[in-house]
Design a protein around this motif. Sequence first.
Motif: not given
Length: 362
Positions: A262-278
Motif C-alpha cells: 500500500k501507499g504511505c502511512y504514519i510509521g511506515q519507514e522503519l517498519t518497511a525497512r525492517t521487513h525488507h532487511m529480512g
Amino acid sequence: MLVRAGAALLGLPRSPRPWVGGGGGMRRLSGGAPPPPAAVRCFPLSRALLRVQGPEAATFLQGLLTNDVERLVTGGADRPPEGGAPSPQSSPPPRAQYTHALNVQGRCLYDIILYRLHKSQEEEPNILLECDCSMLDSVQKHLKLYKIRRKVDVAPCLDLSLWAVIPEEQSGDVSSILDKCADKTLVLTPDPRAEVMGWRLITNKEENPLEIVPGSHIGNVSDYHRHRYKQGIAEGVKDIPPRVALPLESNLAYMNGISFTKGCYIGQELTARTHHMGVIRKRLLPVQLSAPLPLGSIPEGAAILTESGKSAGKYRAGGDELGIALLRLANINEPLHISLPGDTSVNLTASIPNWWPKTTNK
C-alpha cells in the motif's frame, strides 16, 4: 448480516444486500431450516468500538493504519505490486481486518480490528473500529488530530457489545454453521488475525448471543485470555505497550495486519525497512511458567534471563502459568527464568505457535 435494528442504529439503508456472510465466501440470503447447534463458547470482551463513517473514511484511515483499508472497503483482491497489472477479477471485500496505528517512530500505538458495515462499493463507507477499552479516548483524539477537514464522522458505539466466539476443542469445523448465523446480527465474522481465534461477534446491547448462535454458551473471559496466551496472540496495551512495542516483533505480519504494497502511512519507514532487511531477532511468544502464580506476581516488563544470566527478553503479561513474552529467537530453546522479589525465581519455557507460517525468518 445486518439486522434491521442494527441498520437503523448506525444509519444504514435497508436496501437489498449483495454481500452476505462472515467467512471467506460471501453468499446471498436465502430461506431454509435454522442452523444446527454449534459447540462454541461466547466470551464477552471489554474492548471498545468506534464508528468511522463518511465519504472519505477509507482514505482517512488508509494514511493512519498499517493495513490496506481500501481492500476492506472496496475490494478483496490484494493490491498489485508497483508497476504490476491489477487482477481482472474482483472478489468480495473481507468483513474484518486486523491492523495497527503507529507513531512517527514506527512503534505501536493501538492494536485495532476494523469491521465493514456497508454492503456495497456504491454505499458510503461505514466502519467499526475495535480497540483496547482503556485507549478509547486516546484513539478518538488520535483520529480527530488527523481528521482536519475530511468528510468523516468518528463516534463511540456505547450501545454495542463485542464477543469472541471460539469453538470447543473437540467441536471440529463449525464455520459453515456460524456462517449461516451471520445474517441474524450486526457482525459475525472470522477473527482476521488467526484461525485459532475463532470468530468475532458484534451485537446490540439487548441481543443475546446464545439466541444468535444455537448451542453456544457463555464462557469465562479469563478462559478467553488463557486461550490467547496459549496461542501467543497479543491483544491490548499490556501485551503491546504503546510507544514501546514494534509491529513486526509483535507478529503483525503473521496476523495479517500489515500491507507492504500500500501507499504511505504514519510509521511506515522503519517498519518497511525492517521487513525488507529480512531479520527480526525478537518476537512475542507464548510462555509457560513452571508453576502458576497469582495475578501481578510478575512485574510488567520483568527481565527474562538465560541460565548464565544473559538477558533473553521481557515478560509482557499473563495469568496463572500462561503468558506472553518478547524473546530473542536465539534463546527460546534454552532454560529461561524470571527473578522475582524476595530472591526467588520462576522457570519458564517458550514455544512456537502452530499457526505461525513455516518460514519464520520474517
